[in-house]
Design a protein around this motif. Structure first.
Motif, PDB file in Angstrom:
ATOM      1  N   SER A 115     -34.386  45.999  93.898  1.00 52.85           N
ATOM      2  CA  SER A 115     -34.894  44.989  94.855  1.00 52.85           C
ATOM      3  C   SER A 115     -36.574  44.925  95.078  1.00 52.85           C
ATOM      4  O   SER A 115     -37.353  45.874  94.752  1.00 52.85           O
ATOM      5  N   THR A 116     -37.024  43.681  95.594  1.00 53.26           N
ATOM      6  CA  THR A 116     -38.475  43.616  95.457  1.00 53.26           C
ATOM      7  C   THR A 116     -38.829  44.387  96.624  1.00 53.26           C
ATOM      8  O   THR A 116     -40.268  45.007  96.881  1.00 53.26           O
ATOM      9  N   LYS A 117     -38.259  44.718  97.753  1.00 55.51           N
ATOM     10  CA  LYS A 117     -38.652  45.787  98.821  1.00 55.51           C
ATOM     11  C   LYS A 117     -38.874  47.132  98.297  1.00 55.51           C
ATOM     12  O   LYS A 117     -39.637  47.933  98.523  1.00 55.51           O
ATOM     13  N   GLU A 118     -37.976  47.510  97.217  1.00 56.15           N
ATOM     14  CA  GLU A 118     -38.156  48.738  96.814  1.00 56.15           C
ATOM     15  C   GLU A 118     -39.475  48.909  95.748  1.00 56.15           C
ATOM     16  O   GLU A 118     -40.164  49.888  96.159  1.00 56.15           O
ATOM     17  N   ILE A 119     -39.757  47.814  94.975  1.00 59.56           N
ATOM     18  CA  ILE A 119     -40.870  47.783  94.369  1.00 59.56           C
ATOM     19  C   ILE A 119     -42.235  47.793  95.279  1.00 59.56           C
ATOM     20  O   ILE A 119     -43.178  48.633  94.873  1.00 59.56           O
ATOM     21  N   TYR A 120     -42.175  46.939  96.192  1.00 55.89           N
ATOM     22  CA  TYR A 120     -43.272  47.001  97.272  1.00 55.89           C
ATOM     23  C   TYR A 120     -43.387  48.458  97.810  1.00 55.89           C
ATOM     24  O   TYR A 120     -44.307  48.861  98.027  1.00 55.89           O
ATOM     25  N   ASN A 121     -42.593  49.167  98.342  1.00 57.01           N
ATOM     26  CA  ASN A 121     -42.622  50.368  98.925  1.00 57.01           C
ATOM     27  C   ASN A 121     -43.247  51.453  98.168  1.00 57.01           C
ATOM     28  O   ASN A 121     -43.772  52.243  98.310  1.00 57.01           O
ATOM     29  N   ARG A 122     -42.641  51.228  96.919  1.00 52.90           N
ATOM     30  CA  ARG A 122     -43.244  52.400  95.918  1.00 52.90           C
ATOM     31  C   ARG A 122     -44.611  52.125  95.620  1.00 52.90           C
ATOM     32  O   ARG A 122     -45.653  53.253  95.626  1.00 52.90           O
ATOM     33  N   PHE A 153     -41.667  32.167 114.594  1.00 50.54           N
ATOM     34  CA  PHE A 153     -41.862  33.401 114.027  1.00 50.54           C
ATOM     35  C   PHE A 153     -40.610  33.894 113.519  1.00 50.54           C
ATOM     36  O   PHE A 153     -39.503  33.825 114.141  1.00 50.54           O
ATOM     37  N   HIS A 154     -40.590  34.507 112.217  1.00 51.76           N
ATOM     38  CA  HIS A 154     -39.416  35.253 111.622  1.00 51.76           C
ATOM     39  C   HIS A 154     -39.546  36.498 111.374  1.00 51.76           C
ATOM     40  O   HIS A 154     -40.694  37.027 110.942  1.00 51.76           O
ATOM     41  N   SER A 155     -38.587  37.423 111.776  1.00 48.54           N
ATOM     42  CA  SER A 155     -38.814  38.908 111.842  1.00 48.54           C
ATOM     43  C   SER A 155     -38.004  39.474 110.740  1.00 48.54           C
ATOM     44  O   SER A 155     -38.166  40.841 110.436  1.00 48.54           O
ATOM     45  N   GLU A 156     -37.437  38.661 109.839  1.00 52.15           N
ATOM     46  CA  GLU A 156     -36.836  38.991 108.582  1.00 52.15           C
ATOM     47  C   GLU A 156     -37.167  38.077 107.490  1.00 52.15           C
ATOM     48  O   GLU A 156     -37.514  36.920 107.546  1.00 52.15           O
ATOM     49  N   GLU A 157     -37.583  38.790 106.275  1.00 55.43           N
ATOM     50  CA  GLU A 157     -37.890  37.923 105.109  1.00 55.43           C
ATOM     51  C   GLU A 157     -36.937  37.198 104.505  1.00 55.43           C
ATOM     52  O   GLU A 157     -35.635  37.284 104.816  1.00 55.43           O
ATOM     53  N   LYS A 181     -34.730  39.328  95.157  1.00 57.86           N
ATOM     54  CA  LYS A 181     -35.770  38.971  96.116  1.00 57.86           C
ATOM     55  C   LYS A 181     -35.041  39.182  97.527  1.00 57.86           C
ATOM     56  O   LYS A 181     -33.637  39.367  97.435  1.00 57.86           O
ATOM     57  N   SER A 182     -35.575  39.014  98.570  1.00 58.60           N
ATOM     58  CA  SER A 182     -35.129  39.337  99.818  1.00 58.60           C
ATOM     59  C   SER A 182     -34.066  38.275 100.355  1.00 58.60           C
ATOM     60  O   SER A 182     -33.105  38.468 100.942  1.00 58.60           O
ATOM     61  N   SER A 183     -33.991  37.086  99.482  1.00 57.13           N
ATOM     62  CA  SER A 183     -33.099  35.995  99.701  1.00 57.13           C
ATOM     63  C   SER A 183     -31.860  36.222  98.945  1.00 57.13           C
ATOM     64  O   SER A 183     -30.769  35.433  99.284  1.00 57.13           O
ATOM     65  N   GLY A 184     -31.754  37.437  97.943  1.00 55.48           N
ATOM     66  CA  GLY A 184     -30.788  37.479  97.165  1.00 55.48           C
ATOM     67  C   GLY A 184     -30.824  36.866  95.904  1.00 55.48           C
ATOM     68  O   GLY A 184     -29.911  37.063  95.210  1.00 55.48           O
ATOM     69  N   GLU A 185     -31.861  36.188  95.755  1.00 54.82           N
ATOM     70  CA  GLU A 185     -32.204  35.346  94.599  1.00 54.82           C
ATOM     71  C   GLU A 185     -32.398  36.551  93.457  1.00 54.82           C
ATOM     72  O   GLU A 185     -33.268  37.340  93.670  1.00 54.82           O
TER      73      GLU A 185
END
Length: 278
Positions: A52-59, A138-142, A9-13
């Motif tokens: 990463s969840t980011k890679e899964i999301y991007n795909r 507002f947070h600009s980072e996950e 996950k983006s948190s590293g978990e």
């Protein structure tokens, strides 16, 4: 097929990959079952331990965009909110616009007198003779959530304004303070915020009436959700306080100013109409 992978996950978990979560997120975009199953099958083929969840999301996003750009726009909503940054001002404008469509009169970055000191309030919303003070976090980072310090700070500011407000005659009564974030509140933040009388609004809170639910229900998608506008074009529009996709339907001045061809303008409008259900 093996789906027993750990993802990051983006948190590293590290967590187990959930096909159901991917399936649900695609379903919420409005994709049909055949499209969802095809995307899931392709994503599963590319899974590996630690992905990463980011890679899964991007795909998944890239595959969905090939099918229908407006579905991809809905799917990327959370990322689109992050892209309103890096400053919090466009997010404040975005929240202001959402409230306008719910019948509020709104003012952004208003200086309001407190009993002790004046306070700059992100959004002041008025409806039916009642005023609401809204602070936007507002947070600009996950991976960054609002901890208990945020409602603690906002509650003290609201109390100072309320003390002064009630000591002077006003056209409206002061109802309550809101804290709005594009991420999530920690458990302690929720507990303190609710206990102190604040109204808390986050990505997925309150249940079924969080920020995502309101955007989907009202069709008020940020300009950053468009898949057909470039990042440069989006930043130009945000700098001119154009924060909602639907604002481009009736007013093409800025699209003309950007030198966007009639064909591209037509495609952009078509995407927005499908996205916002106009």
């Amino acid at each position: 097929m093996n789906t027993n992978y750990e993802i990051t996950k983006s948190s590293g978990e590290k967590v187990k990959f959930s096909m159901r979560k991917l399936q649900n997120s695609l379903k919420k975009s409005g994709a049909d079952d055949a499209t969802i199953n095809d995307i899931i099958e392709k994503v599963q083929d590319e899974l590996y331990n630690g992905i990463s969840t980011k890679e899964i999301y991007n795909r998944a996003y890239a595959l969905l965009k090939k099918r229908a750009s407006y579905l991809a726009s809905k799917y990327k909503l959370k990322k689109a909110i992050y892209e309103l940054g890096p400053t919090g001002y466009p997010f404040e404008r975005f929240i202001s616009e959402i409230l306008k469509y719910s019948g509020y009169d709104t003012r952004v970055s208003e200086i309001i007198k407190g009993f002790c000191v004046p306070h700059e309030i992100d959004v002041v919303a008025t409806k039916n003779g009642t005023s609401t003070l809204i602070e936007c976090k507002f947070h600009s980072e996950e991976g960054r959530n609002c901890n208990v310090k945020v409602p603690l700070y906002i509650a003290s500011r609201f109390a100072d304004v309320k003390r002064h407000w009630e000591s002077k005659p006003h056209d409206t009564t002061l109802d309550m303070g809101w804290v709005v974030t594009n991420t999530r509140f920690t458990k302690d933040a929720l507990q303190y915020g609710n206990c102190s009388g604040l109204y808390l609004l986050s990505w997925d809170y309150p249940h079924h009436d969080g920020l995502k639910d309101r955007i989907d229900r009202l069709g008020l998608y940020p300009i950053t959700a468009s898949t057909l506008l470039s990042n440069r074009e989006k930043q130009f529009l945000l700098s001119r306080d154009v924060v909602l996709c639907r604002d481009l339907i009736d007013d093409v001045f800025f699209l003309d100013h950007l030198g966007i061809s009639e064909t591209r303008q037509s495609n952009i409008k078509k995407e927005i109409k499908l996205l916002c259900k106009l």
